[in-house]
Write an enzyme that holds these catalytic residues in place. Structure first.
Site, PDB file in Angstrom:
ATOM      1  N   GLU A 211       0.879  -1.132   0.048  1.00 27.07           N
ATOM      2  CA  GLU A 211      -0.112   0.097   0.239  1.00 27.07           C
ATOM      3  C   GLU A 211       1.182   1.093  -0.255  1.00 27.07           C
ATOM      4  OE1 GLU A 211      -2.318  -0.493   3.355  1.00 27.07           O
ATOM      5  OE2 GLU A 211      -3.223  -1.939   2.720  1.00 27.07           O
TER       6      GLU A 211
ATOM      7  N   GLY B  28       2.311   5.074  -0.517  1.00 29.46           N
ATOM      8  CA  GLY B  28       2.021   6.526  -0.596  1.00 29.46           C
ATOM      9  C   GLY B  28       3.117   7.422  -1.637  1.00 29.46           C
TER      10      GLY B  28
ATOM     11  N   TYR C 134       6.533  17.736  11.436  1.00 33.03           N
ATOM     12  CA  TYR C 134       7.454  16.202  12.099  1.00 33.03           C
ATOM     13  C   TYR C 134       8.369  17.172  11.596  1.00 33.03           C
ATOM     14  CZ  TYR C 134       3.296  14.449   9.982  1.00 33.03           C
ATOM     15  OH  TYR C 134       1.949  13.533   9.571  1.00 33.03           O
TER      16      TYR C 134
ATOM     17  N   CYS D 184       0.321  34.034  10.461  1.00 40.96           N
ATOM     18  CA  CYS D 184       0.440  34.196  11.305  1.00 40.96           C
ATOM     19  C   CYS D 184       0.297  33.515  12.842  1.00 40.96           C
ATOM     20  CB  CYS D 184      -0.703  35.353  12.211  1.00 40.96           C
ATOM     21  SG  CYS D 184      -1.308  36.576  10.891  1.00 40.96           S
ATOM     22  N   GLU D 185       2.334  32.616  12.748  1.00 39.01           N
ATOM     23  CA  GLU D 185       2.513  31.846  13.871  1.00 39.01           C
ATOM     24  C   GLU D 185       3.393  31.468  13.339  1.00 39.01           C
ATOM     25  OE1 GLU D 185       0.845  28.407  14.922  1.00 39.01           O
ATOM     26  OE2 GLU D 185      -0.657  28.384  14.680  1.00 39.01           O
TER      27      GLU D 185
ATOM     28  N   TYR E 295       1.406  13.867   1.031  1.00 38.76           N
ATOM     29  CA  TYR E 295       0.704  14.306   2.365  1.00 38.76           C
ATOM     30  C   TYR E 295       1.270  15.744   2.773  1.00 38.76           C
ATOM     31  CZ  TYR E 295       1.195   9.644   3.128  1.00 38.76           C
ATOM     32  OH  TYR E 295       0.057   7.552   3.240  1.00 38.76           O
TER      33      TYR E 295
HETATM   34  N1  LLP Z   1      -1.065   1.739   4.861  1.00 39.23           N
HETATM   35  C1  LLP Z   1      -1.720   1.985   5.728  1.00 39.23           C
HETATM   36  C2  LLP Z   1      -2.624   1.405   6.596  1.00 39.23           C
HETATM   37  C3  LLP Z   1      -1.434   3.347   5.933  1.00 39.23           C
HETATM   38  O1  LLP Z   1      -1.518   3.510   7.527  1.00 39.23           O
HETATM   39  C4  LLP Z   1       0.280   3.790   5.121  1.00 39.23           C
HETATM   40  C5  LLP Z   1      -0.055   5.616   5.698  1.00 39.23           C
HETATM   41  C6  LLP Z   1      -0.262   3.974   4.092  1.00 39.23           C
HETATM   42  C7  LLP Z   1      -0.189   2.784   3.931  1.00 39.23           C
HETATM   43  C8  LLP Z   1       1.240   4.531   3.176  1.00 39.23           C
HETATM   44  O2  LLP Z   1       2.283   5.023   3.715  1.00 39.23           O
HETATM   45  P1  LLP Z   1       3.594   5.867   2.827  1.00 39.23           P
HETATM   46  O3  LLP Z   1       3.687   4.678   1.695  1.00 39.23           O
HETATM   47  O4  LLP Z   1       3.025   6.697   2.295  1.00 39.23           O
HETATM   48  O5  LLP Z   1       4.363   6.504   3.685  1.00 39.23           O
HETATM   49  N2  LLP Z   1       1.306  11.855   6.875  1.00 39.23           N
HETATM   50  C9  LLP Z   1       2.743  11.734   7.011  1.00 39.23           C
HETATM   51  C10 LLP Z   1       2.608   9.941   6.796  1.00 39.23           C
HETATM   52  C11 LLP Z   1       1.491   9.466   7.521  1.00 39.23           C
HETATM   53  C12 LLP Z   1       1.414   8.552   7.051  1.00 39.23           C
HETATM   54  C13 LLP Z   1       0.010   7.480   7.572  1.00 39.23           C
HETATM   55  N3  LLP Z   1       0.091   6.003   6.578  1.00 39.23           N
HETATM   56  C14 LLP Z   1       4.099  11.941   6.726  1.00 39.23           C
HETATM   57  O6  LLP Z   1       3.770  13.096   5.994  1.00 39.23           O
HETATM   58  O7  LLP Z   1       5.222  11.167   6.958  1.00 39.23           O
END
Ligand code: LLP
Length: 406
Positions: free
Chosen positions: A261, A263, A304, A330-331, A359
């Site tokens: 999965e 992202g 982060y 404004c921060e 993201y």
């Molecule tokens: N599968 C599940 C169940 C997840 O919770 C996530 C990400 C992914 C797949 C995809 O993960 P990736 O391949 O994108 O690393 N906002 C954060 C990342 C949060 C990820 C949440 N879950 C950032 O900007 O680093």
């Protein structure tokens, strides 16, 4: 690759701030990953939380990608875009009964990550086909807020709770067709991928789970964010994944599908946030480059302490100097980069904040009442404005209308 000249032209044409995504590159990444993990029953479920721009999703739909959805809203979007329900896996946490019901009625497979939800499902939907999310007990990720393994996080069923899981599953005659884990985002060690896989595969015996059709090992594949950061050897990683899974299939005694999965891997590097500098301010110790975007439009540095490469598209050969690249909110924490060395930044210059595909827009908001930037997607080499700019007056009207006060 979109050239910097093209980005500058787009900034001129559509104004700033502006998100630009290379849709062709997104599809390329999808195809590349399909080649890197050489298993015949590989399924890639793109994690659309990373970037749910409908034009990008349509490209991935046409390329054959499946989806990982984490809210009923994402499921509706996917179905409306024409993804078949069989191509979606729904992994949410802390769902209400009503949300569970809603997704169930849409016919999408639900991935259950708590004993509480599992018991409720067994009582309410005996015989239902489900997927089970276990906590892989491997701790990795690019920062503490994105690590999902181990008992300090809320995710997945602990592996030691397997006996209770089996009791509930058997009592409710639930059909467990998949097992799932997700270790974290931006996994720093490929070893973590293998360890999590092995932990999950240990649970997956034919005695425990006779109905399995697939194993899903989540996302988390890392991409470089810093210019000096090495790229993971995905060829080696893919072939080790394939070897481990084939060994497992032989033990299990039947062919299964293997799912991931991703992202970030799919979209991070395909996006750029373009912002124009409007104010250079020399404080005692710092030179501040103030630009026309801000943290609600790209929150990762503030949330982060994430590093995003920033290039000065207008003055790439300028003499390097050190800047705080700040936004218009404004921060004090409204900074894309602190004490960053880069070619001289002048008022009017356009900066490209790199790795803006994952993201960034999807975590955005309208704090300080500034609309999210418009979005351009490049597909088959052609740039298209897929979300136009929302004017300030329109933004106010929308809010008033939503509250019935227009
Ligand atoms: N599968 C599940 C169940 C997840 O919770 C996530 C990400 C992914 C797949 C995809 O993960 P990736 O391949 O994108 O690393 N906002 C954060 C990342 C949060 C990820 C949440 N879950 C950032 O900007 O680093």
């Amino acid at each position: 690759m979109i050239s910097d000249a093209t980005l500058l032209t787009l900034a001129g044409e559509y104004g700033t701030p502006l998100y630009v995504y290379d849709g062709d590159m997104v599809v390329e990444h999808f195809r590349a990953l399909s080649g890197l993990i050489p298993h015949p029953r590989l399924r890639i479920h793109y994690a659309l939380k990373a970037n749910y721009n409908p034009a990008l999703l349509a490209l991935l739909r046409d390329a054959g990608a499946c989806l990982d959805a984490v809210s009923p809203g994402e499921v509706h979007l996917a179905l409306k875009l024409g993804f078949a329900k069989e191509r979606i896996i729904f992994t949410a946490n802390n769902l209400t009964d009503a949300e569970f019901e809603e997704v169930c009625s849409l016919g999408v497979l639900i991935n259950i990550g708590s004993l509480s939800r599992l018991s409720k499902t067994a009582k309410r939907y005996p015989g239902l086909s489900i997927c089970l999310r276990f906590n892989p007990d491997v701790v990795d990720g690019d920062n503490a807020k994105t690590m999902t393994g181990g008992d300090l996080t809320k995710f997945g069923i602990l592996m030691e709770d397997l006996p209770q899981v089996l009791d509930i599953v058997r009592a409710g005659k639930l059909k467990v067709v998949g097992l799932h884990e997700h270790t974290g985002s931006g996994l720093q060690h490929t070893e973590s991928v293998f360890r999590s896989m092995q932990n999950l595969m240990k649970l997956a015996t034919p005695e425990n789970f006779p109905d399995l059709k697939f194993m899903d090992f989540g996302g988390g594949f890392k991409v470089p964010y810093r210019p000096d950061e090495a790229r993971v050897d995905y060829v080696a990683m893919g072939s080790e994944i394939d070897r481990l899974f084939r060994e497992f299939e032989a033990r299990y005694g039947r062919e299964l599908a293997i799912c991931f999965e991703p992202g970030k891997y799919m979209v991070a590097e395909c996006g750029h946030l373009l912002t124009r500098v409007n104010t250079i301010k020399k404080n005692r110790t710092r030179v501040i480059a103030g630009c026309d975007s801000g943290f609600p439009q790209l929150i990762r540095p503030m949330l982060y302490d994430a590093y995003h490469q920033i290039d000065n598209l207008s003055n790439p050969e300028g003499t390097p100097a050190v800047y705080d690249i700040c936004g218009n909110i404004c921060e004090t924490g409204d900074r894309f980069a602190e004490q960053r060395s880069m070619p001289e930044v002048r008022e009017g210059d356009v900066l490209a904040i790199r790795n803006g595909g994952a993201y960034c827009f999807s975590m955005g908001g309208i704090y300080n009442m500034r609309a999210m930037p418009p979005e351009v997607v490049i597909a088959s080499g052609e740039a298209k404005l897929v979300r136009p700019r929302v004017s300030n007056a329109e933004l106010a009207d929308r809010l008033l209308a939503e509250c019935g006060m227009a």
